[in-house]
Design an enzyme around this catalytic site. Structure first.
Site, PDB file in Angstrom:
ATOM      1  N   ASP A   1       1.004  -0.951  -0.248  1.00  0.00           N
ATOM      2  CA  ASP A   1      -0.020   0.027  -0.128  1.00  0.00           C
ATOM      3  C   ASP A   1       0.806   0.973  -0.123  1.00  0.00           C
ATOM      4  OD1 ASP A   1      -2.211   1.946  -0.024  1.00  0.00           O
ATOM      5  OD2 ASP A   1      -1.452   1.571   2.206  1.00  0.00           O
ATOM      6  N   LEU A   2       0.281   2.057  -0.158  1.00  0.00           N
ATOM      7  CA  LEU A   2       0.953   3.314  -1.170  1.00  0.00           C
ATOM      8  C   LEU A   2       0.822   4.588   0.510  1.00  0.00           C
ATOM      9  CD1 LEU A   2       1.918   6.252  -3.652  1.00  0.00           C
ATOM     10  CD2 LEU A   2       2.451   6.153  -1.578  1.00  0.00           C
ATOM     11  N   ASP A   3      -0.403   5.213   0.632  1.00  0.00           N
ATOM     12  CA  ASP A   3      -0.183   5.799   1.955  1.00  0.00           C
ATOM     13  C   ASP A   3      -0.437   5.769   3.001  1.00  0.00           C
ATOM     14  OD1 ASP A   3      -1.345   8.424   2.813  1.00  0.00           O
ATOM     15  OD2 ASP A   3      -3.363   7.778   2.687  1.00  0.00           O
TER      16      ASP A   3
ATOM     17  N   THR B   1       1.371  10.269   3.232  1.00  0.00           N
ATOM     18  CA  THR B   1       0.707  11.724   2.542  1.00  0.00           C
ATOM     19  C   THR B   1      -1.079  11.532   3.143  1.00  0.00           C
ATOM     20  OG1 THR B   1       0.615   9.014   1.050  1.00  0.00           O
ATOM     21  CG2 THR B   1       1.618  11.308   0.357  1.00  0.00           C
TER      22      THR B   1
ATOM     23  N   LYS C   1      -8.983   6.422   4.872  1.00  0.00           N
ATOM     24  CA  LYS C   1      -8.003   5.449   4.567  1.00  0.00           C
ATOM     25  C   LYS C   1      -8.198   4.493   3.525  1.00  0.00           C
ATOM     26  CE  LYS C   1      -5.237   6.454   8.949  1.00  0.00           C
ATOM     27  NZ  LYS C   1      -4.878   5.542  10.011  1.00  0.00           N
TER      28      LYS C   1
ATOM     29  N   SER D   1      -2.061   0.452  -4.560  1.00  0.00           N
ATOM     30  CA  SER D   1      -2.572   1.647  -3.365  1.00  0.00           C
ATOM     31  C   SER D   1      -4.110   1.881  -4.310  1.00  0.00           C
ATOM     32  CB  SER D   1      -1.432   2.452  -3.975  1.00  0.00           C
ATOM     33  OG  SER D   1      -2.352   4.181  -3.328  1.00  0.00           O
ATOM     34  N   ALA D   2      -4.977   2.337  -3.838  1.00  0.00           N
ATOM     35  CA  ALA D   2      -6.194   2.704  -3.616  1.00  0.00           C
ATOM     36  C   ALA D   2      -5.815   4.906  -5.146  1.00  0.00           C
ATOM     37  CB  ALA D   2      -7.042   3.401  -3.210  1.00  0.00           C
TER      38      ALA D   2
ATOM     39  N   LYS E   1     -10.665  -1.017  -2.595  1.00  0.00           N
ATOM     40  CA  LYS E   1     -10.537  -1.622  -1.343  1.00  0.00           C
ATOM     41  C   LYS E   1     -12.177  -1.469  -0.397  1.00  0.00           C
ATOM     42  CE  LYS E   1      -5.788  -0.458  -1.445  1.00  0.00           C
ATOM     43  NZ  LYS E   1      -4.497   0.058  -1.157  1.00  0.00           N
TER      44      LYS E   1
ATOM     45  N   GLU F   1      -0.537  -2.767   4.033  1.00  0.00           N
ATOM     46  CA  GLU F   1      -1.421  -1.950   4.167  1.00  0.00           C
ATOM     47  C   GLU F   1      -1.866  -1.442   5.770  1.00  0.00           C
ATOM     48  OE1 GLU F   1      -4.007  -0.556   3.644  1.00  0.00           O
ATOM     49  OE2 GLU F   1      -4.252  -0.901   1.479  1.00  0.00           O
ATOM     50  N   ASP F   2      -1.675   0.283   6.441  1.00  0.00           N
ATOM     51  CA  ASP F   2      -2.498   0.413   7.556  1.00  0.00           C
ATOM     52  C   ASP F   2      -3.800   0.486   7.740  1.00  0.00           C
ATOM     53  OD1 ASP F   2      -2.424   2.379   5.375  1.00  0.00           O
ATOM     54  OD2 ASP F   2      -2.914   3.651   6.798  1.00  0.00           O
TER      55      ASP F   2
HETATM   56  P1  B16 Z   1      -6.009   9.591  -4.608  1.00  0.00           P
HETATM   57  P2  B16 Z   1      -3.673   4.098  -0.670  1.00  0.00           P
HETATM   58  C1  B16 Z   1      -5.649   5.341  -0.427  1.00  0.00           C
HETATM   59  O1  B16 Z   1      -4.091   5.319  -0.386  1.00  0.00           O
HETATM   60  C2  B16 Z   1      -5.943   6.754   0.358  1.00  0.00           C
HETATM   61  O2  B16 Z   1      -5.181   6.482   1.636  1.00  0.00           O
HETATM   62  C3  B16 Z   1      -6.825   7.573   0.117  1.00  0.00           C
HETATM   63  O3  B16 Z   1      -7.137   8.309   1.392  1.00  0.00           O
HETATM   64  C4  B16 Z   1      -7.191   8.140  -1.360  1.00  0.00           C
HETATM   65  O4  B16 Z   1      -8.806   8.792  -1.150  1.00  0.00           O
HETATM   66  C5  B16 Z   1      -6.936   6.945  -2.188  1.00  0.00           C
HETATM   67  O5  B16 Z   1      -6.210   6.472  -2.080  1.00  0.00           O
HETATM   68  C6  B16 Z   1      -7.001   7.719  -3.514  1.00  0.00           C
HETATM   69  O6  B16 Z   1      -6.137   9.052  -3.752  1.00  0.00           O
HETATM   70  O7  B16 Z   1      -6.996  10.775  -4.438  1.00  0.00           O
HETATM   71  O8  B16 Z   1      -4.808  10.496  -4.975  1.00  0.00           O
HETATM   72  O9  B16 Z   1      -5.999   8.474  -6.170  1.00  0.00           O
HETATM   73  O10 B16 Z   1      -3.532   4.130   1.041  1.00  0.00           O
HETATM   74  O11 B16 Z   1      -4.488   3.383  -1.191  1.00  0.00           O
HETATM   75  O12 B16 Z   1      -2.428   4.286  -0.418  1.00  0.00           O
HETATM   76 MG    MG Z   2      -3.001   3.303   3.312  1.00  0.00          MG
END
Ligand code: B16
Ligand code: MG
Length: 219
Positions: free
Chosen positions: A7-9, A15, A44, A113-114, A144, A168-169
């Site tokens: 996972d990224l964020d 971030t 998240k 990552s999402a 997710k 994942e967090d």
């Molecule tokens: P974006 P992850 C997710 O990242 C974030 O945790 C979530 O807060 C965000 O809405 C989602 O990515 C979409 O991000 O707006 O940049 O497309 O935790 O899956 O790495």
């Molecule tokens: Mg995350």
């Protein structure tokens, strides 16, 4: 363990602070309302559109489809402005060391990552060439907690989820890993991430040896 699905964020970089800051600004500008801290956990790991839906439901506000789309774009503009200052110094503690260990053991790395900003963020962190693949969240049917992005991330490195560990967090992310068939490693709060097969309080504690041993025992 042949692959790690990252996972990224909240795992590679923090971030999430920027995401929620951007949501707060958007809601203040549009409705002059404040968002409570506890809403952050609901956004998240959840896609941009699903995050806005959760926020509007919480505030009990209805908007038209075109307003909704405009708002997601506006939120992303604010988020991208905040990301401009991102550097490798924003990589969370222990992540660079874990990546080096994984590389030394020929474990493949794939991003699950999402975020549609994943490639841009990895570039800013100077990690883009370190990853073997990046799963594209715009190409999966469901976000997710559905397993799709983890299945796609494993597939992108030619592995089955069973051969992989996902880190994942978020609650949504741990559910997604578990239903993909990969071994879930959670980073964060025990009460939130109780479904993770292996849990660390923060990224600095992540250990290649422990994760590999836990994956082996599970399989
Ligand atoms: P974006 P992850 C997710 O990242 C974030 O945790 C979530 O807060 C965000 O809405 C989602 O990515 C979409 O991000 O707006 O940049 O497309 O935790 O899956 O790495
Ligand atoms: Mg995350």
């Amino acid at each position: 363990m042949k692959g790690v699905l990252f996972d990224l964020d909240g795992v590679i970089a923090d971030t999430s602070v920027y995401h929620f800051q951007a949501w707060r600004k958007l809601i203040k500008d549009h409705f002059n309302r404040e968002l409570p801290d506890e809403l952050e956990v609901q956004t998240k790991g959840v896609s941009r559109a699903d995050s806005l839906t959760a926020i509007l439901n919480y505030l009990d506000i209805k908007v038209t489809d075109s307003e909704f789309n405009k708002m997601t774009e506006e939120k992303n503009d604010v988020f991208r402005e905040l990301l401009a200052s991102l550097t490798p110094a924003n990589i969370l503690p222990g992540i660079s060391e874990l990546i080096s260990e994984l590389k030394a053991h020929n474990v493949k790395l794939s991003l699950a990552s999402a975020s549609l900003n994943g490639p841009y963020i990895l570039e800013k962190l100077e990690l883009i060439n370190t990853f073997d693949a990046i799963a594209d969240p715009s190409k999966v049917a469901a976000g997710k907690p559905a397993p799709d992005i983890f299945i796609a991330a494993a597939d992108a490195i030619n592995l089955s989820p069973k051969e992989c560990v996902g880190i994942e967090d978020s609650i949504a992310g741990i559910k997604a890993i578990n239903s993909s068939g990969a071994f879930s490693v959670g980073v964060g709060n025990e009460n939130e991430l109780s479904e993770a097969y292996l849990l660390y309080s923060d990224t600095s504690k992540l250990s290649y040896e422990q994760i590999n041993a836990a994956w082996k025992k599970h399989n």
